[in-house]
Design a protein around this motif. Sequence first.
Motif, PDB file in Angstrom:
ATOM      1  N   ARG A  12       0.827  -1.196   0.000  1.00  0.00           N
ATOM      2  CA  ARG A  12       0.000   0.000   0.000  1.00  0.00           C
ATOM      3  C   ARG A  12       0.872   1.261   0.000  1.00  0.00           C
ATOM      4  O   ARG A  12       0.685   2.145  -0.830  1.00  0.00           O
ATOM      5  N   ASP A  13       1.856   1.301   0.895  1.00  0.00           N
ATOM      6  CA  ASP A  13       2.565   2.559   1.131  1.00  0.00           C
ATOM      7  C   ASP A  13       3.808   2.749   0.266  1.00  0.00           C
ATOM      8  O   ASP A  13       4.369   3.837   0.222  1.00  0.00           O
ATOM      9  N   PHE A  14       4.252   1.679  -0.363  1.00  0.00           N
ATOM     10  CA  PHE A  14       5.474   1.830  -1.169  1.00  0.00           C
ATOM     11  C   PHE A  14       5.262   1.398  -2.610  1.00  0.00           C
ATOM     12  O   PHE A  14       6.186   0.940  -3.280  1.00  0.00           O
ATOM     13  N   SER A  15       4.031   1.583  -3.091  1.00  0.00           N
ATOM     14  CA  SER A  15       3.732   1.093  -4.436  1.00  0.00           C
ATOM     15  C   SER A  15       4.614   1.753  -5.488  1.00  0.00           C
ATOM     16  O   SER A  15       4.876   1.178  -6.541  1.00  0.00           O
ATOM     17  N   PHE A  16       5.090   2.972  -5.155  1.00  0.00           N
ATOM     18  CA  PHE A  16       5.951   3.662  -6.119  1.00  0.00           C
ATOM     19  C   PHE A  16       7.241   2.889  -6.381  1.00  0.00           C
ATOM     20  O   PHE A  16       7.721   2.792  -7.506  1.00  0.00           O
ATOM     21  N   TYR A  17       7.818   2.325  -5.316  1.00  0.00           N
ATOM     22  CA  TYR A  17       9.111   1.637  -5.451  1.00  0.00           C
ATOM     23  C   TYR A  17       8.972   0.171  -5.848  1.00  0.00           C
ATOM     24  O   TYR A  17       9.835  -0.409  -6.482  1.00  0.00           O
ATOM     25  N   LEU A  18       7.846  -0.403  -5.447  1.00  0.00           N
ATOM     26  CA  LEU A  18       7.741  -1.856  -5.399  1.00  0.00           C
ATOM     27  C   LEU A  18       7.599  -2.519  -6.770  1.00  0.00           C
ATOM     28  O   LEU A  18       6.822  -2.073  -7.602  1.00  0.00           O
ATOM     29  N   GLU A  19       8.352  -3.570  -6.959  1.00  0.00           N
ATOM     30  CA  GLU A  19       8.131  -4.403  -8.143  1.00  0.00           C
ATOM     31  C   GLU A  19       7.435  -5.689  -7.720  1.00  0.00           C
ATOM     32  O   GLU A  19       6.404  -6.061  -8.260  1.00  0.00           O
ATOM     33  N   SER A  20       8.039  -6.387  -6.759  1.00  0.00           N
ATOM     34  CA  SER A  20       7.414  -7.609  -6.261  1.00  0.00           C
ATOM     35  C   SER A  20       7.767  -7.785  -4.788  1.00  0.00           C
ATOM     36  O   SER A  20       8.738  -7.209  -4.301  1.00  0.00           O
ATOM     37  N   ILE A  21       6.974  -8.615  -4.123  1.00  0.00           N
ATOM     38  CA  ILE A  21       7.210  -8.804  -2.699  1.00  0.00           C
ATOM     39  C   ILE A  21       6.816 -10.225  -2.319  1.00  0.00           C
ATOM     40  O   ILE A  21       5.876 -10.797  -2.887  1.00  0.00           O
ATOM     41  N   THR A  22       7.579 -10.812  -1.425  1.00  0.00           N
ATOM     42  CA  THR A  22       7.234 -12.144  -0.945  1.00  0.00           C
ATOM     43  C   THR A  22       7.739 -12.304   0.483  1.00  0.00           C
ATOM     44  O   THR A  22       8.800 -11.800   0.817  1.00  0.00           O
ATOM     45  N   PRO A  23       6.978 -12.996   1.308  1.00  0.00           N
ATOM     46  CA  PRO A  23       7.517 -13.327   2.624  1.00  0.00           C
ATOM     47  C   PRO A  23       8.337 -14.603   2.503  1.00  0.00           C
ATOM     48  O   PRO A  23       8.337 -15.249   1.459  1.00  0.00           O
TER      49      PRO A  23
END
Lengths: 409, 233
Positions: free
Chosen positions: A93-104
Motif C-alpha cells: 500500500r505505502d510503497f507502491s511507487f518503489y515496489l516491483e514484487s514482494i514475498t515473505p
Amino acid sequence: MFNSDRWSEIFQTIRKNPLRTALSGFTVALGIFIFIILFGLGNGLKNTFKEFFLDDATNAIFLFAGKTTKPYRGFKANRRIEFENDDLEAIKRDFSFYLESITPRITRGAIVKYKTESNSYTTRAVAPAHQQIEKNIMMQGRYINARDIDLSTKVAVIGRLVAEDLFKNEDPMGQIIDINSIAFKVVGVFQDEGGDNEERYIYIPYTTRQRIEGGTDKLDQINITFRPELGHTGGLAFEKSLKRYFKDKKDISPSDPAGIYIRNVNDQLKQNQQFAGVLQMIVTFVGLGTLIAGIIGISNIMVFVVKERTKELGIRKALGASPYSIIAMILQESIFITMLSGYLGLILGVVTLNNLGNSLEDYFIKNPYVDMSTALIATFILILFGGIAGYLPALRAARIKPIIALRDE
Amino acid sequence: MIKIKELHKSYKTGKSSLHVLKGIDFEVEPGELVAIMGSSGSGKSTLLNILGMLDVADTGIYELDGVPIENLDEKKAAQYRNQFLGFVFQSFNLINYKTALENVALPLYYQGVKRKERREIALDYLSRVGLADWATHLPSELSGGQKQRVAIARAMASNPKVLLADEPTGALDTTTSYEVMDLIQKINDEGRTILVVTHEPDIAQMCKRIVHLKDGTIEKDSRVEQVKALPHV
C-alpha cells in the motif's frame, strides 16, 4: 621467409645448440606460463565474487527482524520483532511507487520422505514473487502460484538435487512427498545458478506453512524487489524509507541499530564490483609485468646468443653472408623459438589451470580460467616484442666486422 | 689480378693515430704465389685484411680482377668476398657445429647454389684435399692439419679469383705445415692466384715471390726459386 635453405640452416643451428635453444625457449615459455596462471587465478577470484550474487536478483532488498536493544515508547529493550501478513499489505500500500514484487519467507528444517528415501532439507514457505527474487529456473512443472496462497494448498516445488536424491530416476511430478509427516504434492522442479545448496530447498506456499503452525500470521523475512529503473540511488532511498517506516510501525527507537535489518543486494553488488574492478587492475598489472619481464629476458638471451656467435657470424660474413642474411637468420631463429616455446607455455598454462579446477575453492579461487583470446593476444605480444627485442642484437650482429670477430684471442 | 697504388691506412687509438700502411704499391699477376713477410707490426695482416675487403684503406686505389674496389657498403663487400676471394686463417675458423662437408658448402650457400649441387661440389673439393672420408666429421674430430685442409677446401669451393691465406701454417707443426704448403702449391699449379702472409722464412721460400714489409712500406719485393714442399713431407 619461405626460403627452405634458410629454414634448414636455422633448424640445424637450433638442433646443434640445444642449451642455447632451451635457454631462450625456457624464458619465453615461463613468461607465458606465469602470465596464464596469474590471469587465470585472478579470473577465479572474480568468479567467486560474482557467485555471491548470482543466485539473487540484483534489485532485491531483504528485510530481517531481530531483537531491539533500546527501550522505546514504553517497550522494554530486548524485545523480539516479528513481521506479520499485515506488514506485506502495508508495504504494497505505502510503497507502491518503489515496489516491483514482494514475498515473505518462512524457513523451517524438515525431514522429507518419499517411499523408502528420507532426508533432511530446508523448506521455505513463500509467495509466487519469490521465484524472480531468487532467480529460480523451472525445469519441470510450475512454481507456487496465487491460487496456492489463497487456498493454502499442500504443494511443493523442489530443487533439482532434492529430486535427484529422493526420486532417483523416477519422475517426481505429481508424486506425494512427506514433509514432517504432512503430505505434499510435487508440482515443480527448479534449478538455480547459485550452486548446490540453492538446489536443496523445497518451496511451499507461505499460507500453508502458517496454517500448519496453528493459523499464525507471523513471517520470518520479507523479500522485496524494487523497480529496476530506480537504479542504485533509488534502491538506497527505498531502503532508507523502509527502515524508517518499520521502526515507526514496530515501535523501535530510531537510534536502535538492531530490531530491523535490511540487506540491499544492489548496494553490496556495487561495492563488490568496485572491489572486483581493483582486483582486475592488479591482475592486469601483474600480467603486464610478467610479459615485460619475459620480453626483457628474451632480449637478454638474444644479446648473449649474438655474443656467443660473434665468431661464427664473422666467419659467415667472411664467406660472403650479407648483413641482411645475418639479420634474417637471427630474427627468424629467435621468432621461431619464441613462437614454439610461447605456445608450449600457453598450452602448459591452460592445462595447469584446467587441472587446478576447483581445488583452490577454499582460497576463494573458483574455476580459474583464461579466455583463449586473452591468451593468444598475450602470446602474440610476446612473440612480437620478442622479435623486436631480437632485432637490436641481430642488427649489432650484422654490424660485426669479420676482422674483429675473427681476431685470434 | 691485384693492383694497389698508394695505399694508406692508419688506426686511431685515443688521441694518437698509428700509421700502419704508408703508401703500398704492388701488383699481382694471375697465377702468382706471393708470400708477404714481415715482423709483427709491419702491417702485413692489415694489408691482407684490406685485400680481403675485411677492412677499408684510408686512401689509395685497389683493383681486383679489373674491378675497382671502392665505396664498399657491407652488402657489396659481402658479395665481392663471396665472388672473388677465398680465405684461409691461422686458427682455421671452421664452424664447430657443422660437419666438414657443411663447412665447405657454406660459401656456396651464400652464392645461392642449390642444396644437392652444393653437396656435390663440396664433396669434390673435400676429396681434392684428401678428406672425402672425413666429410661427416665435426671439426673437433679432426687434427689441426685436417682442419686447415677443410678450411682450404672451403676457401676453394666458391671458385675464387684469389686465395688469401693468413699464417695458414701458424698453428701447425713443421711436417703438417709442409703438407698444407704442398696443397697450396698444387692449387697454385692449377693456375690459382694465392697470397700467403707468413713470418716463417721456410714457408715463404715455398712461394714464387716474396714481398717484405717493414714499418708499413715494401722493403723488398723479389722473385725466388720455389722450394717444393712435397719432398719435405
